[in-house]
Design a protein around this motif. Structure first.
Motif, mmCIF file in Angstrom:
data_model
loop_
_atom_site.group_PDB
_atom_site.id
_atom_site.type_symbol
_atom_site.label_atom_id
_atom_site.label_comp_id
_atom_site.label_asym_id
_atom_site.label_seq_id
_atom_site.Cartn_x
_atom_site.Cartn_y
_atom_site.Cartn_z
ATOM 1 N N UNK A 138 11.555 2.594 2.732
ATOM 2 C CA UNK A 138 10.411 3.482 2.944
ATOM 3 C C UNK A 138 10.804 4.950 2.791
ATOM 4 N N UNK A 139 11.973 5.295 3.310
ATOM 5 C CA UNK A 139 12.393 6.703 3.330
ATOM 6 C C UNK A 139 12.470 7.272 1.922
ATOM 7 N N UNK A 140 13.065 6.503 0.984
ATOM 8 C CA UNK A 140 13.144 6.983 -0.405
ATOM 9 C C UNK A 140 11.756 7.332 -0.933
ATOM 10 N N UNK A 148 1.074 5.681 -2.477
ATOM 11 C CA UNK A 148 0.683 4.343 -2.022
ATOM 12 C C UNK A 148 1.784 3.342 -2.346
ATOM 13 N N UNK A 149 2.181 2.586 -1.330
ATOM 14 C CA UNK A 149 3.248 1.598 -1.476
ATOM 15 C C UNK A 149 2.743 0.253 -0.977
ATOM 16 N N UNK A 150 2.877 -0.775 -1.824
ATOM 17 C CA UNK A 150 2.566 -2.134 -1.392
ATOM 18 C C UNK A 150 3.874 -2.868 -1.145
ATOM 19 N N UNK A 151 3.912 -3.597 -0.039
ATOM 20 C CA UNK A 151 5.072 -4.455 0.245
ATOM 21 C C UNK A 151 4.583 -5.885 0.398
ATOM 22 N N UNK A 152 5.163 -6.774 -0.397
ATOM 23 C CA UNK A 152 4.791 -8.178 -0.303
ATOM 24 C C UNK A 152 5.941 -8.953 0.315
ATOM 25 N N UNK A 153 5.681 -9.578 1.461
ATOM 26 C CA UNK A 153 6.689 -10.370 2.152
ATOM 27 C C UNK A 153 6.230 -11.833 2.157
ATOM 28 N N UNK A 162 0.752 7.302 2.250
ATOM 29 C CA UNK A 162 1.538 8.467 2.676
ATOM 30 C C UNK A 162 0.627 9.500 3.328
ATOM 31 N N UNK A 163 0.856 9.766 4.618
ATOM 32 C CA UNK A 163 0.084 10.766 5.364
ATOM 33 C C UNK A 163 1.067 11.725 6.025
ATOM 34 N N UNK A 164 1.014 12.985 5.611
ATOM 35 C CA UNK A 164 1.898 14.016 6.169
ATOM 36 C C UNK A 164 3.361 13.581 6.123
ATOM 37 N N UNK A 165 3.740 13.016 4.973
ATOM 38 C CA UNK A 165 5.148 12.680 4.746
ATOM 39 C C UNK A 165 5.625 11.373 5.330
ATOM 40 N N UNK A 166 4.724 10.602 5.968
ATOM 41 C CA UNK A 166 5.116 9.310 6.572
ATOM 42 C C UNK A 166 4.136 8.226 6.134
ATOM 43 N N UNK A 167 4.640 7.004 6.020
ATOM 44 C CA UNK A 167 3.753 5.901 5.654
ATOM 45 C C UNK A 167 3.016 5.344 6.864
ATOM 46 N N UNK A 168 1.710 5.176 6.671
ATOM 47 C CA UNK A 168 0.842 4.583 7.680
ATOM 48 C C UNK A 168 0.264 3.302 7.081
ATOM 49 N N UNK A 169 0.318 2.217 7.847
ATOM 50 C CA UNK A 169 -0.212 0.944 7.351
ATOM 51 C C UNK A 169 -1.732 1.038 7.226
ATOM 52 N N UNK A 170 -2.258 0.439 6.150
ATOM 53 C CA UNK A 170 -3.695 0.521 5.881
ATOM 54 C C UNK A 170 -4.213 -0.856 5.464
#
Length: 212
Positions: A138-140, A148-153, A162-170
């Motif tokens: 996430x940090x990179x 926008x980042x999708x993670x599939x597990x 990305x909100x104010x430099x940090x990822x928030x789950x949506x």
């Protein structure tokens, strides 16, 4: 005696961590590894991680990438797919390779480009990570400003904005507003496992055409 990169073997599902790697060394390693390779890298302030995905990881990457392409094409949204291209910014001393990525809002800025340099190019509008064995960096992505980042597990799809430099789950995707993306991706990835990829993709195309 110096080791050469081709002497080092990283097995699928495993990763190797190297420290004190300069930016020039990173560039040399990427050059030596070449474009057509299974391994993925992430780099942050001298730490370089080299990961080799499992075969099922590659399969999921193709499936989800294809679902996104079908959506964009049927909705007639212009886009440029960039696969697992290296996203890097020398000033920030960051580099990462998503499993796949898309320029959507910013597609015009990268038409005709084969490589991305985030010191001059915008980041992709959407990056996708398949998280079977490795932890998504996430940090990179936060530092590089990927919106926008999708993670599939193994539990299914998660969307992070990305909100104010940090990822928030949506629960929703700004790239696909008013579309139940999480539910759709999970449903048709599951269908691929039960009725096969070809039929699942046809079903998905039909759903998009009939519902959007």
């Amino acid at each position: 005696m110096l080791l050469k990169l081709q002497q080092i073997i990283v097995k699928p599902g495993q990763q190797m961590l190297l420290k004190d790697i300069s930016w020039q060394q990173l560039e040399n390693i990427l050059e030596e590894m070449g474009e057509r390779r299974a391994a993925r890298i992430s780099y942050s302030h001298g730490w370089l991680e080299i990961m080799v995905p499992l075969p099922e990881h590659e399969k999921d990457k193709e499936l989800i990438g294809d679902l996104v392409k079908i959506l964009l094409e049927i909705l007639q949204i212009d886009f440029e797919p960039f696969g697992s291209t290296t996203l890097k910014n020398e000033r920030m001393r960051q580099a990462v390779e998503p499993d796949t990525s898309f320029y959507i809002q910013n597609q015009a800025a990268v038409i005709g480009k084969n490589r991305i340099d985030l010191t001059i190019d915008p980041p992709p509008d959407l990056a996708i990570e398949i998280d079977i064995t490795s932890r998504t960096r996430f940090k990179n992505y936060e530092i590089l400003g990927v919106p926008e980042l999708w993670r599939h597990t193994q539990q299914g799809l998660e969307i992070f904005l990305l909100k104010e430099g940090k990822y928030i789950k949506s629960e929703s995707s700004p790239n696909f507003p008013d579309i139940p993306i999480v539910e759709l991706v999970n449903k048709y990835v599951q269908q691929c496992l039960t009725i096969g990829r070809s039929q699942a993709m046809r079903n998905f195309r039909d759903w998009v055409k009939n519902n959007l």
